[in-house]
Design a protein around this motif. Structure first.
Motif, PDB file in Angstrom:
ATOM      1  N   SER A   1       0.483   3.732  -5.663  1.00 30.51           N
ATOM      2  CA  SER A   1      -0.613   4.270  -6.484  1.00 30.51           C
ATOM      3  C   SER A   1      -0.078   5.418  -7.331  1.00 30.51           C
ATOM      4  O   SER A   1       0.692   6.254  -6.845  1.00 30.51           O
ATOM      5  CB  SER A   1      -1.754   4.776  -5.608  1.00 30.51           C
ATOM      6  N   THR A   2      -0.494   5.447  -8.592  1.00 33.75           N
ATOM      7  CA  THR A   2      -0.124   6.533  -9.497  1.00 33.75           C
ATOM      8  C   THR A   2      -1.382   7.242  -9.981  1.00 33.75           C
ATOM      9  O   THR A   2      -2.503   6.758  -9.772  1.00 33.75           O
ATOM     10  CB  THR A   2       0.676   5.997 -10.700  1.00 33.75           C
TER      11      THR A   2
ATOM     12  N   THR B   1       1.964  -0.174  -0.700  1.00 33.65           N
ATOM     13  CA  THR B   1       1.000  -0.044  -1.794  1.00 33.65           C
ATOM     14  C   THR B   1       1.363   1.180  -2.622  1.00 33.65           C
ATOM     15  O   THR B   1       1.497   2.285  -2.084  1.00 33.65           O
ATOM     16  CB  THR B   1      -0.437   0.087  -1.253  1.00 33.65           C
TER      17      THR B   1
ATOM     18  N   ARG C   1       1.907   7.962  -4.871  1.00 31.87           N
ATOM     19  CA  ARG C   1       1.379   7.883  -3.515  1.00 31.87           C
ATOM     20  C   ARG C   1       1.658   6.484  -2.960  1.00 31.87           C
ATOM     21  O   ARG C   1       1.312   5.474  -3.577  1.00 31.87           O
ATOM     22  CB  ARG C   1      -0.124   8.158  -3.502  1.00 31.87           C
TER      23      ARG C   1
ATOM     24  N   PRO D   1      -3.717   0.115  -8.046  1.00 31.48           N
ATOM     25  CA  PRO D   1      -2.564   0.088  -7.131  1.00 31.48           C
ATOM     26  C   PRO D   1      -1.903  -1.294  -7.139  1.00 31.48           C
ATOM     27  O   PRO D   1      -2.555  -2.313  -7.335  1.00 31.48           O
ATOM     28  CB  PRO D   1      -3.182   0.407  -5.762  1.00 31.48           C
ATOM     29  N   ARG D   2      -0.596  -1.293  -6.922  1.00 32.34           N
ATOM     30  CA  ARG D   2       0.139  -2.546  -6.789  1.00 32.34           C
ATOM     31  C   ARG D   2       0.815  -2.588  -5.435  1.00 32.34           C
ATOM     32  O   ARG D   2       1.164  -1.540  -4.858  1.00 32.34           O
ATOM     33  CB  ARG D   2       1.170  -2.720  -7.905  1.00 32.34           C
ATOM     34  N   THR D   3       0.982  -3.803  -4.921  1.00 33.13           N
ATOM     35  CA  THR D   3       1.531  -3.978  -3.571  1.00 33.13           C
ATOM     36  C   THR D   3       2.866  -4.710  -3.645  1.00 33.13           C
ATOM     37  O   THR D   3       2.987  -5.747  -4.309  1.00 33.13           O
ATOM     38  CB  THR D   3       0.555  -4.762  -2.685  1.00 33.13           C
TER      39      THR D   3
END
Length: 580
Positions: A532-533, A530, A565, A539-541
């Motif tokens: 995260s910015t 995952t 992250r 978030p993208r997976t």
């Protein structure tokens, strides 16, 4: 020779006053200040005391002599011995920790020290030599002493790894070891003088010995858990600039290159700085050596390729820099093969997983590579070409002479122009197609974050200050520090870090500070990541499956500075971040 020795001494002296020596300072101090159990036998007369004082004064020298000998021998021969005997990579460090622990215990238990010093006894007089314990301690410290790596140590390491250990390499190593330990000798002598002249030390020798033993045992525990590196990372490396200025001398570069290949290919050094894109005489091309397999071709030789213009491209499939150069190499092959150009991709692995032939075959097909690929798992051809980079291109004329080389990405238009010149020289009047028009995507902004490795050996260079100390090959719990600066990385949750990768456990996360247009991560295993910015985007997976491959994490049109992250499934293996 003498210039090398002087550079080694100066480089060692600079290292000897750097934060790198902090872990061994307490040990050498107490090694000098703590009297041996054999030095104060009951009933000793005045003459005997005087003799013993001289022996005692030599104990710091014995410690440093053992350290110099051990560091020199195992720096030059350690990796070869480990490989020849099929021993664990960490065996020398373990032996050093055992020696340090035993010597620490001997300071607490006089009977154990007398037992340890018996091998160093003077056999004719049957008199125990108290310097023996100091020498043994020095031998152990030599296995644990890890100076800051600079160009001198790099040159020594490359030479040792390739078995090219000559007189110059030995002289440089000994000079560096002496220079690096000279400040330690001063510290040990200070401890000895203090114990002789300060009344407290003379009256409380047993207590001083006990404190020294405890310090050594605590240091052994701290080194086992790599705690000193936390202090070393926190302190500024105030000697780095001076070290690089002294050690980046032409003699060191020459020695580093001389350890690659043999004397017959030294003319290649004349072309390493060819930035203007002109043909030069770089000597005869080395042969393909110890190739473990060929893809898209039967085995080739440079002798058999005479009459053709040959482009040798060194690459490795998980390297983002190599991946960006592959379309240009493919385009050259497609345009000029019929005019007499042969391209040979030499796949030399950077990671262990890149040695797997199946992985290389899969990557070769995935990139659409149709030109011959040589699998150089033993790095013999890589070394014969005196190469130190991925990617690297060597252009060879029809007579077998190397005429141009390009280290790293870029300059594809210059390479193509030289290919056209050599083809026309080899076949006057040959019809050539128009030059290619592929855009050069090589990053040119110096602010872009450099490749970040997640291995135990490389990670300390980019590990965030204040993060928990790294544990080698042990499942350990980590936590993010308060801040992660640009170009730094930190772990959260459970991780196992080895000399090649970091393997995620329960709750595993990564926090990365970066500057780039895009970020990528080499991953392997089965699971998800995952991403995260901090820009407010959801978030993208990503789904990770199979052998190690490069996964794109972020992409922006312009250079971006921020934090990334990641949350990883247990079992996923992370190798390195790359940036565009």
């Amino acid at each position: 020779m003498w210039t090398l020795v002087l550079i080694g001494l100066l480089g060692g002296l600079i290292t000897g006053v750097s934060p790198c020596i902090l872990p061994v300072l307490p040990v050498v101090f107490f090694a000098g200040s703590a009297k041996s159990a054999a030095e104060s036998p009951p009933g000793g007369g005045g003459t005997q005391v005087a003799v013993q004082a001289k022996v005692r004064n030599r104990r710091p020298y014995a410690v440093i002599a053992g350290l110099v000998l051990s560091f020199t021998v195992f720096t030059l021969l350690g990796s070869l011995l480990i490989k020849a005997l099929n021993l664990p990579d960490d065996i020398l460090r373990i032996v050093g920790l055992v020696v340090l622990s035993v010597v620490g215990l001997s300071l607490l238990i006089p009977a154990l020290e007398r037992l340890l010093e018996k091998p160093f006894a003077k056999l004719p007089q049957r008199q125990v030599n108290p310097n023996g314990g100091g020498f043994g301690l020095g031998l152990g410290l030599g296995l644990l002493y890890v100076p800051c790596a600079g160009p001198v140590l790099t040159a020594i390491t490359i030479a040792a790894a390739n078995g090219k250990i000559g007189v110059e390499t030995v002289a440089l190593t000994v000079a560096f070891a002496i220079g690096a330990t000279a400040p330690l000798l001063v510290f040990a002598l200070a401890g000895a003088k203090l114990s002789e002249r300060v009344k407290f030390f003379r009256k409380n020798n047993k207590k001083v010995r006990a404190v020294g033993g405890v310090v050594m045992l605590l240091l052994a525990v701290a080194l086992y858990f790599d705690l000193p590196s936390l202090l070393q990372r926190t302190l500024p490396n105030y000697t780095q600039a001076l070290q690089e200025k002294v050690e980046n001398a032409p003699e060191i570069s020459k020695l580093r290159l001389s350890s690659l290949g043999d004397a017959s290919n030294q003319a290649l050094d004349n072309c390493a700085d060819n930035t203007e894109g002109q043909l030069r005489d770089c000597g005869p091309s080395p042969e393909f050596e110890n190739i473990e397999g060929w893809l898209n071709s039967s085995p080739l030789t440079m002798a058999g390729l005479k009459g053709k213009v040959v482009l040798v491209d060194f690459w490795t499939y998980s390297c983002i820099n190599c991946q960006r150069s592959i379309p240009h190499i493919k385009d050259l092959y497609a345009r000029y093969q019929s005019a007499g150009l042969e391209v040979v991709g030499v796949h030399t692995p950077e990671f262990a997983f890149e040695r797997d032939k199946g992985n290389v075959e899969s990557a070769t097909k995935g990139f659409g590579i149709t030109y011959p690929v040589a699998i150089d798992n033993k790095t013999s051809t890589f070394n014969n070409f005196r190469n130190q980079y991925w990617p690297a291109r060597y252009l060879i004329d029809a007579t077998g002479q190397v005429r141009y080389l390009k280290l790293g990405e870029g300059a594809y238009d210059k390479t193509e122009n030289l290919v056209r010149q050599l083809l026309q020289q080899a076949r006057p009047g040959v019809a050539l197609p128009n030059p290619g028009e592929l855009p050069d995507t090589t990053p040119t902004d110096q602010r872009t974050t450099r490749e970040t490795y997640l291995s135990y050996g490389e990670l300390p260079k980019t590990y965030a200050p204040g993060a928990p100390p790294l544990q080698l090959e042990k499942q350990a719990a980590y936590r993010f520090p308060m801040t992660v600066p640009d170009g730094k990385v930190a772990f959260d949750g459970t991780w196992t870090v080895d000399y090649e990768k970091a393997t995620a456990g329960p709750g595993a996360g990564i926090l990365l500070g970066y500057t780039a247009k895009s970020t990528n991560l080499v991953l392997a295993g089965e699971g998800t990541v995952t991403v995260s910015t901090e820009d407010g985007q959801p978030p993208r997976t990503l789904t990770v499956s199979g052998t190690p491959n490069l996964y794109r994490l972020t992409q922006t049109p312009d250079l971006h500075t921020g934090q990334l992250r990641l949350t990883l499934s247990p079992g996923l293996q992370a190798y390195s971040f790359t940036f565009d």
